[in-house]
Design an enzyme around this catalytic site. Structure first.
Site, PDB file in Angstrom:
ATOM      1  N   GLU A  92       3.643   4.794   5.886  1.00 33.31           N
ATOM      2  CA  GLU A  92       2.411   4.001   5.852  1.00 33.31           C
ATOM      3  C   GLU A  92       1.422   4.586   4.847  1.00 33.31           C
ATOM      4  O   GLU A  92       1.403   5.800   4.621  1.00 33.31           O
ATOM      5  CB  GLU A  92       1.732   4.060   7.233  1.00 33.31           C
ATOM      6  CG  GLU A  92       2.495   3.354   8.332  1.00 33.31           C
ATOM      7  CD  GLU A  92       2.000   1.938   8.533  1.00 33.31           C
ATOM      8  OE1 GLU A  92       1.539   1.310   7.557  1.00 33.31           O
ATOM      9  OE2 GLU A  92       2.074   1.465   9.665  1.00 33.31           O
ATOM     10  N   ASP A 115      -5.111   3.286  10.677  1.00 31.26           N
ATOM     11  CA  ASP A 115      -6.549   3.135  10.935  1.00 31.26           C
ATOM     12  C   ASP A 115      -6.741   2.789  12.414  1.00 31.26           C
ATOM     13  O   ASP A 115      -6.712   3.682  13.263  1.00 31.26           O
ATOM     14  CB  ASP A 115      -7.081   2.055   9.987  1.00 31.26           C
ATOM     15  CG  ASP A 115      -8.576   1.894  10.039  1.00 31.26           C
ATOM     16  OD1 ASP A 115      -9.273   2.896  10.256  1.00 31.26           O
ATOM     17  OD2 ASP A 115      -9.072   0.768   9.835  1.00 31.26           O
ATOM     18  N   PHE A 144     -14.312   3.767   3.738  1.00 29.74           N
ATOM     19  CA  PHE A 144     -13.266   2.968   3.117  1.00 29.74           C
ATOM     20  C   PHE A 144     -12.783   3.678   1.854  1.00 29.74           C
ATOM     21  O   PHE A 144     -13.581   4.108   1.037  1.00 29.74           O
ATOM     22  CB  PHE A 144     -13.802   1.580   2.753  1.00 29.74           C
ATOM     23  CG  PHE A 144     -12.734   0.617   2.338  1.00 29.74           C
ATOM     24  CD1 PHE A 144     -12.046  -0.121   3.282  1.00 29.74           C
ATOM     25  CD2 PHE A 144     -12.402   0.468   1.000  1.00 29.74           C
ATOM     26  CE1 PHE A 144     -11.050  -1.006   2.896  1.00 29.74           C
ATOM     27  CE2 PHE A 144     -11.398  -0.406   0.606  1.00 29.74           C
ATOM     28  CZ  PHE A 144     -10.725  -1.140   1.560  1.00 29.74           C
ATOM     29  N   VAL A 145     -11.490   3.817   1.735  1.00 22.36           N
ATOM     30  CA  VAL A 145     -10.935   4.576   0.603  1.00 22.36           C
ATOM     31  C   VAL A 145      -9.983   3.722  -0.230  1.00 22.36           C
ATOM     32  O   VAL A 145      -9.413   2.740   0.255  1.00 22.36           O
ATOM     33  CB  VAL A 145     -10.204   5.850   1.084  1.00 22.36           C
ATOM     34  CG1 VAL A 145     -11.169   6.805   1.767  1.00 22.36           C
ATOM     35  CG2 VAL A 145      -9.043   5.506   2.003  1.00 22.36           C
ATOM     36  N   GLY A 165       0.781  -1.240   0.000  1.00 25.37           N
ATOM     37  CA  GLY A 165       0.000   0.000   0.000  1.00 25.37           C
ATOM     38  C   GLY A 165       0.805   1.278   0.000  1.00 25.37           C
ATOM     39  O   GLY A 165       0.369   2.286  -0.564  1.00 25.37           O
ATOM     40  N   ARG A 200      -5.213   0.374  -6.734  1.00 25.76           N
ATOM     41  CA  ARG A 200      -3.989   0.961  -6.206  1.00 25.76           C
ATOM     42  C   ARG A 200      -3.412   2.027  -7.143  1.00 25.76           C
ATOM     43  O   ARG A 200      -2.769   2.974  -6.690  1.00 25.76           O
ATOM     44  CB  ARG A 200      -2.907  -0.118  -6.002  1.00 25.76           C
ATOM     45  CG  ARG A 200      -3.202  -1.121  -4.901  1.00 25.76           C
ATOM     46  CD  ARG A 200      -1.939  -1.931  -4.614  1.00 25.76           C
ATOM     47  NE  ARG A 200      -2.200  -3.169  -3.900  1.00 25.76           N
ATOM     48  CZ  ARG A 200      -2.328  -3.264  -2.572  1.00 25.76           C
ATOM     49  NH1 ARG A 200      -2.252  -2.190  -1.821  1.00 25.76           N
ATOM     50  NH2 ARG A 200      -2.542  -4.431  -2.001  1.00 25.76           N
TER      51      ARG A 200
HETATM   52  P1  IMP Z   1      -4.726  -0.779  10.987  1.00 24.39           P
HETATM   53  O1  IMP Z   1      -3.822  -1.858  11.488  1.00 24.39           O
HETATM   54  O2  IMP Z   1      -6.154  -0.983  11.390  1.00 24.39           O
HETATM   55  O3  IMP Z   1      -4.246   0.616  11.306  1.00 24.39           O
HETATM   56  O4  IMP Z   1      -4.822  -0.975   9.418  1.00 24.39           O
HETATM   57  C1  IMP Z   1      -3.864  -0.572   8.573  1.00 24.39           C
HETATM   58  C2  IMP Z   1      -3.936  -1.309   7.250  1.00 24.39           C
HETATM   59  O5  IMP Z   1      -5.271  -1.693   6.865  1.00 24.39           O
HETATM   60  C3  IMP Z   1      -3.468  -0.348   6.184  1.00 24.39           C
HETATM   61  O6  IMP Z   1      -2.070  -0.394   6.038  1.00 24.39           O
HETATM   62  C4  IMP Z   1      -4.221  -0.816   4.959  1.00 24.39           C
HETATM   63  O7  IMP Z   1      -3.488  -1.830   4.291  1.00 24.39           O
HETATM   64  C5  IMP Z   1      -5.510  -1.411   5.485  1.00 24.39           C
HETATM   65  N1  IMP Z   1      -6.619  -0.416   5.388  1.00 24.39           N
HETATM   66  C6  IMP Z   1      -7.223   0.217   6.421  1.00 24.39           C
HETATM   67  N2  IMP Z   1      -8.188   1.059   5.971  1.00 24.39           N
HETATM   68  C7  IMP Z   1      -8.180   0.969   4.626  1.00 24.39           C
HETATM   69  C8  IMP Z   1      -8.971   1.612   3.583  1.00 24.39           C
HETATM   70  O8  IMP Z   1      -9.842   2.468   3.804  1.00 24.39           O
HETATM   71  N3  IMP Z   1      -8.672   1.237   2.299  1.00 24.39           N
HETATM   72  C9  IMP Z   1      -7.705   0.313   1.987  1.00 24.39           C
HETATM   73  N4  IMP Z   1      -6.957  -0.293   2.931  1.00 24.39           N
HETATM   74  C10 IMP Z   1      -7.190   0.013   4.236  1.00 24.39           C
HETATM   75 MG    MG Z   2      -3.847  -3.134   2.394  1.00 25.44          MG
END
Ligand code: IMP
Ligand code: MG
Length: 191
Positions: A105, A109, A158-159, A49, A171
């Site tokens: 990053e 999230d 969600f984006v 990502g 992507r």
């Molecule tokens: P976290 O561990 O919940 O902070 O999630 C982080 C990972 O979840 C990111 O590095 C993304 O790969 C994926 N992710 C979280 N939200 C989104 C979104 O809105 N679109 C696409 N990928 C997401």
């Molecule tokens: Mg991802």
């Protein structure tokens, strides 16, 4: 004036155009260049990502930088790393000991992924360890992580685009967009 963009199929709304992203990336790159002037900066990207963001950022940074990548997988039900279980699938090529490291990053999230990476990398003795994220959805944060540089704060949607995927698609969009919820059904056929 910004160029008119025809959104890709499945895209509901463009949050940040390519021009807005580029301009903001340049601002953050300037901040980073100032902060790390005269130091030994290494950017670490999390595959896949953050690749698009990292390369744009690296080109806009005016001081010498090294780059390295790691790949992770997260498990548990729900999106992302809902249960905070993360594993390194591909490790860095080189040590980070005594270097100034900036973890790059795509999005922070819940914070589970970033916290895991911070814990893992800090154990390797970097001189400093910072976080730079393209997107911050702090409204969904479960564990607190110190974000040093962020391009955009986003709402609880969600984006996709600029590296962020839905089922590995989208992507390569130059902009960042909210996905149409109908497109996120389990039998979704993105095209
Ligand atoms: P976290 O561990 O919940 O902070 O999630 C982080 C990972 O979840 C990111 O590095 C993304 O790969 C994926 N992710 C979280 N939200 C989104 C979104 O809105 N679109 C696409 N990928 C997401
Ligand atoms: Mg991802």
């Amino acid at each position: 004036m910004e160029s008119v963009v025809n959104p890709a199929p499945g895209v509901e709304k463009i949050l940040f155009t390519e021009e807005q992203v580029q301009a903001r990336v340049a601002e953050v790159a300037a901040e980073i260049s100032r902060k790390y002037e005269g130091r030994d900066l290494k950017l670490i990207g999390v595959l896949k990502g953050s690749v698009f963001f990292l390369t744009a950022l690296a080109r806009a940074i005016s001081i010498p930088v090294k780059i390295d990548f790691l790949a992770i997988s997260s498990f548990g039900a729900g999106s992302g790393s809902a249960h905070g279980m993360v594993r390194i699938e591909k490790d860095l090529d080189d040590p980070i000991q005594d270097q100034d490291v900036l973890l790059v990053e795509d999005i922070v999230d819940t914070g589970f992924t970033t916290r895991y990476l911070l814990q893992t990398l800090s154990g390797r003795g970097p001189r400093s360890l910072g976080i730079c994220t393209l997107l911050d959805r702090s409204v969904r944060r479960v564990v607190q992580v110190p974000v040093d540089f962020r391009c955009f704060e986003i709402p609880d949607r969600f984006v996709v685009g600029y590296g962020l995927d839905y089922k590995q698609l989208y992507r390569n969009l130059g902009y960042i967009a909210v996905l149409n919820p109908d497109n996120k059904s389990p039998d979704n056929k993105t095209s």
